[in-house]
Design an enzyme around this catalytic site. Structure first.
Site, PDB file in Angstrom:
ATOM      1  N   HIS A 206       0.892  -1.163   0.000  1.00  0.00           N
ATOM      2  CA  HIS A 206       0.000   0.000   0.000  1.00  0.00           C
ATOM      3  C   HIS A 206       0.932   1.215   0.000  1.00  0.00           C
ATOM      4  O   HIS A 206       2.019   1.159   0.595  1.00  0.00           O
ATOM      5  CB  HIS A 206      -0.834   0.105   1.277  1.00  0.00           C
ATOM      6  CG  HIS A 206      -1.736  -1.055   1.547  1.00  0.00           C
ATOM      7  ND1 HIS A 206      -1.312  -2.189   2.167  1.00  0.00           N
ATOM      8  CD2 HIS A 206      -3.060  -1.226   1.318  1.00  0.00           C
ATOM      9  CE1 HIS A 206      -2.335  -3.024   2.307  1.00  0.00           C
ATOM     10  NE2 HIS A 206      -3.398  -2.469   1.799  1.00  0.00           N
TER      11      HIS A 206
ATOM     12  N   ASP B 136       2.469   1.953   3.280  1.00  0.00           N
ATOM     13  CA  ASP B 136       3.396   0.957   3.860  1.00  0.00           C
ATOM     14  C   ASP B 136       4.834   1.362   3.552  1.00  0.00           C
ATOM     15  O   ASP B 136       5.769   1.018   4.274  1.00  0.00           O
ATOM     16  CB  ASP B 136       3.217  -0.435   3.234  1.00  0.00           C
ATOM     17  CG  ASP B 136       1.825  -0.972   3.390  1.00  0.00           C
ATOM     18  OD1 ASP B 136       1.154  -0.596   4.353  1.00  0.00           O
ATOM     19  OD2 ASP B 136       1.416  -1.791   2.532  1.00  0.00           O
TER      20      ASP B 136
END
Ligand code: XUL
Ligand code: CO
Length: 439
Positions: free
Chosen positions: A102, A105
């Site tokens: 993501h 992340d």
């Protein structure tokens, strides 16, 4: 650069009799099964969020694992880079060639999206530099449109135009980074695309807005040269009480309704299937038979718990039936992303490796046994026999839509008595399955 997982070697294949905790027992990358190597059949991926970010925080307590990987503190670009270093060393030691992420992340999210985007440019340059000369690439990327409080009423399904713009901006950037990192897919998991109560919700309105966002994402992705697969990852609930992408059948109907079915496929996660009251194999079959089996989020639930536990896969009956669907699909355009996390008390670097060895061996064993199931042929022969009456002239007319209720009723009148079909013989078939699994 200093080794992060020092003392942990490159994981070799040693076979089922090995007692070495840091060796594969079934995953033998070069072993050929049905014409392809195991590595080709099983493009495994590491989920950035679970493996490099999650420390085991839950609603009852703080993290139990230290994932600073040598950085001074969490939430800095120094830490973001340390995660890249750790991730690449980890993948190299396991022989994994893909990762999934993501946006947030990869870097700490700033209050200002322009700052976050600049950080994404910097970290993606760093990933490219560090993976140069290796065959490590992105499997798929996605935007986290569920964590930030602005998405409390959804992203594509929000009631607020400005929030919708933030969702669009995050998707735009995440697609750009995915393309830059060589990604094969781009995933939409509708983390908060659903509702808590219909007392405050315009359901159709929200679904139309989600479809528009996906259409814009597709058009933008294609315009910047993304020729991979867009994916929906169905999940019935959690975090919302009801999510619009409930299961594969629902997501496929949605894609067809909004004309997105040519560009999108399914990313099927085992634990999401069981949350929807289905087996993992059911969700794979529905996707496969619709020509939309794109990728897999490899994990498993816990039958004693009703939530998304994201356990590493260990149930080889389940991985075998999953690999049966994958073989019948001719492989996957995507891969096998371990959307799985260590249990909170498994908090060491060694545990991170044991978890992946478990998951990779479980899928390798599933591959071996699924191929045996197909080569054995008894179960498939049984299924052919079960439907053989449709090979008759009348059966073929039904299949081709060339008959009428009148013609079929006339045949029933001729038969007079009750027609009993042949036995389903489930226990006989389960015995064959056991025979293959245990031999
Ligand atoms: C959540 C989940 C996500 C998606 C990507 O249940 O599976 O991590 O895989 O957003
Ligand atoms: Co997932």
């Amino acid at each position: 650069m200093a080794e992060i997982f020092s003392g942990i070697p490159v994981i070799p294949y040693e076979g089922p009799d090995s007692k070495n905790a840091f060796a594969f027992k079934y995953y033998d990358a070069d072993r050929v099964i049905m014409g392809k190597t195991m590595a080709e059949h099983l493009p495994f991926a590491m989920a950035w969020w679970h493996n490099l970010c999650a420390t085991g925080v839950d609603m009852f307590g703080a993290g139990s694992a230290d994932k600073r990987f040598g950085a001074e503190s969490y939430g800095t670009m120094e830490h973001a880079k340390a995660k890249v270093d750790a991730g690449i060393e980890f993948m190299k030691k396991l022989g994994i060639r893909y990762y999934c992420f993501h946006d947030v992340d990869l870097v700490p999210e700033d209050a200002d999206i322009n700052v976050t985007n600049a950080r994404l440019d910097e970290i993606s340059d760093y990933i490219l530099e560090k993976t140069k000369g290796t065959d490590i690439k992105c499997l798929w990327g996605t935007a986290n449109m569920f964590g930030n409080p602005r998405f409390m009423n959804g992203a594509g399904s929000t009631n607020d135009v400005d929030v919708y713009c933030f969702a669009a901006a995050q998707i735009k950037k995440a697609i750009e980074i995915t393309v830059k990192l060589g990604g094969r897919g781009y995933v939409f998991w509708g983390g908060r695309e659903g509702y808590e109560t219909l007392l405050n919700t315009k359901m159709k309105f929200e679904q139309e807005n989600i479809a528009s966002l996906m259409r814009m994402a597709r058009d933008y992705g294609r315009s910047i040269g993304f020729d991979g697969t867009f994916l929906i990852e169905p999940k019935p609930k959690e975090p919302m009480k009801h999510q619009y992408d409930f299961d594969a059948a629902t997501a496929i109907a949605f894609l067809k309704e909004y004309g997105l079915d040519k560009d999108f496929m399914m990313n099927i996660e085992a634990n999401h299937a069981t949350l929807a009251g289905h087996t993992f194999q059911h969700e794979l079959r529905v996707s496969r038979e619709n020509g939309m089996l794109g990728s897999i989020d490899a994990n498993q639930g816990d039958i004693m718990l009703g939530w998304d536990t994201d356990c590493f896969p260990s149930n080889v009956y389940e991985t075998t039936l999953a690999m049966y669907e994958v073989l019948k699909n001719g492989g996957l355009p995507g891969g096998f992303n371990f959307d799985s996390k260590n249990r909170r008390p498994s908090n060491t670097y060694e545990d991170m490796f044991h978890a992946f060895i478990l998951g990779m061996d479980s899928f390798a064993y599933g591959l071996i046994k699924a191929a045996e199931l197909i080569e054995d042929g008894r179960i498939e022969a049984f299924i052919e026999k079960k439907y053989a009456s449709f090979e008759t002239e009348l059966g073929q007319k039904i299949r081709k839509g060339e008959t009428t209720l009148e013609e079929l009723a006339a045949r029933a009148a001729e038969l007079k008595g009750v027609a009993i079909p042949m036995s389903g013989s489930q226990e006989y078939l389960e015995g064959i399955f056991n025979n293959i699994m245990l031999h």
